[in-house]
Design a protein around this motif. Structure first.
Motif, PDB file in Angstrom:
ATOM      1  N   ASP A 348       2.042  50.334  50.054  1.00  0.00           N
ATOM      2  CA  ASP A 348       1.514  51.052  48.893  1.00  0.00           C
ATOM      3  C   ASP A 348       2.492  51.112  47.728  1.00  0.00           C
ATOM      4  O   ASP A 348       2.255  51.826  46.747  1.00  0.00           O
ATOM      5  CB  ASP A 348       1.084  52.478  49.251  1.00  0.00           C
ATOM      6  N   GLN A 371       1.737  51.483  43.703  1.00  0.00           N
ATOM      7  CA  GLN A 371       0.669  50.553  43.349  1.00  0.00           C
ATOM      8  C   GLN A 371      -0.658  51.289  43.207  1.00  0.00           C
ATOM      9  O   GLN A 371      -0.742  52.506  43.371  1.00  0.00           O
ATOM     10  CB  GLN A 371       0.576  49.459  44.417  1.00  0.00           C
ATOM     11  N   GLY A 372      -1.700  50.537  42.880  1.00  0.00           N
ATOM     12  CA  GLY A 372      -3.007  51.130  42.633  1.00  0.00           C
ATOM     13  C   GLY A 372      -3.847  51.248  43.886  1.00  0.00           C
ATOM     14  O   GLY A 372      -3.556  50.649  44.928  1.00  0.00           O
ATOM     15  N   THR A 373      -4.933  52.040  43.777  1.00  0.00           N
ATOM     16  CA  THR A 373      -5.838  52.309  44.892  1.00  0.00           C
ATOM     17  C   THR A 373      -7.273  52.168  44.411  1.00  0.00           C
ATOM     18  O   THR A 373      -7.579  52.476  43.253  1.00  0.00           O
ATOM     19  CB  THR A 373      -5.615  53.729  45.445  1.00  0.00           C
ATOM     20  N   ARG A 424      -5.356  50.601  49.451  1.00  0.00           N
ATOM     21  CA  ARG A 424      -4.147  50.955  48.722  1.00  0.00           C
ATOM     22  C   ARG A 424      -3.230  49.739  48.583  1.00  0.00           C
ATOM     23  O   ARG A 424      -3.453  48.709  49.190  1.00  0.00           O
ATOM     24  CB  ARG A 424      -3.402  52.074  49.453  1.00  0.00           C
ATOM     25  N   GLN A 428      -1.340  45.751  39.566  1.00  0.00           N
ATOM     26  CA  GLN A 428      -2.246  45.889  38.419  1.00  0.00           C
ATOM     27  C   GLN A 428      -2.976  44.581  38.164  1.00  0.00           C
ATOM     28  O   GLN A 428      -2.398  43.498  38.267  1.00  0.00           O
ATOM     29  CB  GLN A 428      -1.440  46.293  37.178  1.00  0.00           C
ATOM     30  N   VAL A 450      -7.577  47.576  38.187  1.00  0.00           N
ATOM     31  CA  VAL A 450      -6.660  48.433  38.927  1.00  0.00           C
ATOM     32  C   VAL A 450      -5.445  48.713  38.054  1.00  0.00           C
ATOM     33  O   VAL A 450      -4.874  47.792  37.457  1.00  0.00           O
ATOM     34  CB  VAL A 450      -6.225  47.777  40.249  1.00  0.00           C
ATOM     35  N   THR A 451      -5.056  49.988  37.978  1.00  0.00           N
ATOM     36  CA  THR A 451      -3.892  50.420  37.213  1.00  0.00           C
ATOM     37  C   THR A 451      -2.865  51.001  38.167  1.00  0.00           C
ATOM     38  O   THR A 451      -3.209  51.737  39.097  1.00  0.00           O
ATOM     39  CB  THR A 451      -4.287  51.480  36.166  1.00  0.00           C
ATOM     40  N   LEU A 452      -1.597  50.678  37.965  1.00  0.00           N
ATOM     41  CA  LEU A 452      -0.539  51.168  38.843  1.00  0.00           C
ATOM     42  C   LEU A 452      -0.519  52.688  38.875  1.00  0.00           C
ATOM     43  O   LEU A 452      -0.605  53.347  37.829  1.00  0.00           O
ATOM     44  CB  LEU A 452       0.822  50.639  38.382  1.00  0.00           C
ATOM     45  N   MET A 454      -2.745  54.682  39.892  1.00  0.00           N
ATOM     46  CA  MET A 454      -4.040  55.320  39.638  1.00  0.00           C
ATOM     47  C   MET A 454      -5.042  54.929  40.731  1.00  0.00           C
ATOM     48  O   MET A 454      -4.878  53.950  41.450  1.00  0.00           O
ATOM     49  CB  MET A 454      -4.585  54.914  38.269  1.00  0.00           C
ATOM     50  N   VAL A 455      -6.128  55.744  40.821  1.00  0.00           N
ATOM     51  CA  VAL A 455      -7.212  55.483  41.759  1.00  0.00           C
ATOM     52  C   VAL A 455      -8.436  55.029  40.989  1.00  0.00           C
ATOM     53  O   VAL A 455      -8.886  55.715  40.061  1.00  0.00           O
ATOM     54  CB  VAL A 455      -7.555  56.738  42.589  1.00  0.00           C
ATOM     55  N   THR A 456      -8.977  53.854  41.350  1.00  0.00           N
ATOM     56  CA  THR A 456     -10.251  53.380  40.808  1.00  0.00           C
ATOM     57  C   THR A 456     -11.334  53.740  41.819  1.00  0.00           C
ATOM     58  O   THR A 456     -11.305  53.276  42.960  1.00  0.00           O
ATOM     59  CB  THR A 456     -10.227  51.862  40.574  1.00  0.00           C
TER      60      THR A 456
END
Length: 664
Positions: A348, A371-373, A424, A428, A450-452, A454-456
């Protein structure tokens, strides 16, 4: 011009490695994809002794037919094909150079084995996670030195490895098995080379109990992440002396380590030549360490991060690993004096790297970025209920490509939400989520960002049963062809060495399905993702047939292809001679076509009298060449062999041609 060819081939290999690393590393094993056939294999004909329909639904189960000395590994990876019964067999005898039988030698038979193929090393480096082979058999020779494997699928991509304590290992690749026939291979084992020496410290004093690991160059890079595996391991005695016996030719790496000393990996150990004994001493420096912390951008500790330190010089490497504790602290020990690169990885979190770190530093800070989720649901497209079980994978959308990237991220199924999932550890970028489930076709979500850190959320996959492809396979006279293998590919798929390197892990947007035609020549491929497909159809008596632009529609619709006719193809045979006109056994003969969009490749191995034969080749123009199997110390020798022996030939359907080749 020759130097330009060498440079070009090296660049191609490096490009293949880079693409493989990008697409394969850390990819989870696809549970719904079977292994595609090699371009060099003669595809299977099931055992004709069963008069019943041999479609997958009705084929008998193949029990272990060869007695207690044979063990089959990895058969589960054949999926539905584990139930097929084939009629080919391989038997042989193992003797020493005096002709005496070798009892108790360990025989390993493997599909797709090619220890002499340079791409095998790239494949291992690109995907270091150990996986069972699609088919592996093991046996032990009898008191008469004999062995036998029964009920094998006919193909020409089998490889045999033989190991015995008193002899050097022996390998033979590209063993061809014809339908319902027994192939005989005889082996002669020879004593190998002895590598010995002494391990000392910088003062010249011997180091007792030093551990030495002998492995391949690629294996040396994988020791820290994969363990020692099949590597040879010895311990130095009280005088610091060690020895390895019965080693085969080739370049090796020796990793030397001892308590309170810095580890050393020597990558320039050349086994071979005219000598039977090689002496190599090693000197270990007093050990040092590197320590520090692994932190988030907010300076919070990251526990469980793996920190790897690696230092290079001209011929040796010192390296080590450590794992951060609950406070993020790490300490990499058993390092030699020198300058290191540090790489930290953790689930992650994006990897962190620092260069030019001196051994002995204690204040290192490795900062990792979260990282992003992505979260969402998997639902049946008709009932809007979640399937009983499913798996999801994130796949990156690659600009200017029609195929999504490798499967990635760590997945958790959310039990508190029907059909819920969370992925997870994503960098990005732009992604889709792929969902697979028994009884459904692989299905994709719409693309999302996906943004580092952050949760999408709310990425829903409407999973469906997809479509079907049906057809009937006929020979040139109109008779049905039983036992042909039909495999699906992406419509843009081109068979070449890079695709063989990636194998079943090659990224694709279509469903990977395959089956065997029944006694009426019929096949039905189901649970297909709606897409544009290419079919690859193979049979040991006919040339490989590819059928492109096959459209699959959703909602269970069937695409009917009707009758499809195969060609017999051509046969190419001959003898490979050396510069004196002597036939050369165990030489690899390759036949390649790269014109007009055709990428057909065939290989064969010469027999005891230098003879080779390639069957069922697709009609067209080819380049035919040969290369010696063993050229230790000269990685470019096979390239020069291929260049010097090359001839241009034409293959006609149903025709046989003879072409002798000459190696200087």
């Amino acid at each position: 011009m020759r130097h330009l060819l060498v440079l070009l081939l090296v660049l191609i290999s490096l490009g293949a490695l880079g693409f493989a690393l990008m697409t394969l590393r850390d990819a989870p094993e696809p549970e719904d994809q079977g292994a595609a056939p090699s371009p060099f294999q003669q595809t299977a004909t099931p055992d004709d002794r069963d008069p019943q329909d041999i479609s997958l639904a009705s084929t008998g189960v193949a029990e272990d037919p060869t007695g207690p000395t044979v063990v089959r590994e990895g058969i589960e990876e054949r999926g539905e094909f584990a139930n097929l019964v084939f009629g080919s067999a391989l038997e042989g005898t193992v003797r020493d150079l005096d002709g005496s039988p070798v009892e108790g030698a360990r025989i390993r038979l493997e599909r797709g084995a090619s220890a002499q193929d340079g791409l095998a090393l790239l494949r291992e480096l690109a995907d270091p996670t150990p996986k069972p082979a699609s088919e592996i058999w093991n046996a032990v020779t009898s008191p008469e030195g004999t062995f036998r494997f029964d009920q094998l699928e006919p193909a020409n991509d089998y490889g045999v490895t033989i190991k015995s304590e008193d002899f050097s290992p022996a390998t033979r690749n590209m063993i061809a098995l014809r339908p319902d026939a027994v192939t005989t291979e005889d082996f002669r084992l020879r004593t190998g080379i002895r590598l010995f020496g002494t391990v000392r410290d910088t003062s010249g004093a011997p180091i007792a109990d030093a551990k030495l690991v002998l492995t391949t160059l690629i294996g040396a890079q994988l020791i820290l992440t994969r363990g020692e595996g099949d590597a040879d391991v010895v311990t130095a005695d009280a005088e610091g002396q060690y020895e390895f016996n019965n080693l085969p030719n080739g370049q090796r790496a020796v990793i030397v380590s001892a308590k309170e000393f810095g580890s050393l990996s020597a990558n320039d150990v050349q086994i071979g030549g005219d000598v039977q004994e090689i002496e190599r001493d090693f000197v270990l420096e007093p050990g040092t360490f590197i320590s520090g912390r692994v932190l988030s951008p907010a300076k919070n500790p990251i526990p469980g991060a793996v920190v790897r330190a690696i230092s290079y010089n001209n011929s040796s490497v010192s390296q080590g690993t450590a794992k951060s504790d609950e406070k993020g602290n790490f300490r990499v020990e058993s390092l030699a004096e020198g300058t290191y690169s540090l790489i930290a990885t953790a689930n992650d979190w994006g990897s962190a790297r620092l260069n030019r770190i001196e051994g002995g530093q204690t204040d290192i800070v490795l900062e990792m970025i979260e990282q992003g989720t992505v979260r969402g649901q998997v639902l049946d497209s008709r009932s809007q209920e979640p399937p009983a079980s499913f798996k999801v994978y994130a796949r990156q959308v690659i600009p200017n490509s029609t195929v999504y990237g490798r499967r990635m991220g760590s997945t958790e199924i959310l039990r508190n939400r029907p059909g819920g999932y969370e992925i997870r550890g994503l960098d990005q970028g732009t992604y889709v989520v792929e969902a697979t489930s028994p009884g459904y076709a692989p299905t994709y979500s719409e693309s999302f960002q996906v943004t580092l850190g952050m949760v999408t959320a709310d990425i829903v996959i409407q999973i469906s049963r997809g479509g079907e492809i049906a057809g009937i396979l006929l020979d040139p006279s109109g008779e049905p062809i039983r036992g042909a293998r039909v495999v699906t590919h992406d419509n843009t798929f081109v068979r070449h060495q890079l695709m063989d390197l990636l194998g079943r892990n090659a990224p694709r947007n279509t469903a990977n399905r395959e089956m065997i035609t029944d006694k009426n020549g019929a096949f039905l491929l189901s649970l297909l993702t709606p897409e544009l497909y290419q079919l690859e159809i193979t049979h040991p008596k006919y040339t490989t047939l590819t059928k492109k632009d096959v459209r699959v529609f959703p909602d269970g619709q069937r695409t009917e292809l009707g009758e499809i006719r195969m060609q017999a193809g051509g046969t190419v045979s001959g003898i490979v001679y050396d510069g004196t006109g002597t036939p050369m056994p165990n030489v690899t003969v390759s036949m390649q076509a790269g014109q007009n969009g055709r990428m057909d490749n065939y290989q064969a191995r010469t027999g005891a009298k230098g003879q080779y034969q390639i069957n069922n080749a697709r009609p067209g123009a080819y380049r035919l060449h040969a290369a010696r199997a063993n050229t230790p110390g000269d990685p470019f020798a096979p390239i020069l062999d291929m260049t010097n022996s090359r001839v241009d030939i034409q293959v006609g359907d149903g025709q046989a041609s003879v072409h002798d080749l000459y190696l200087q």
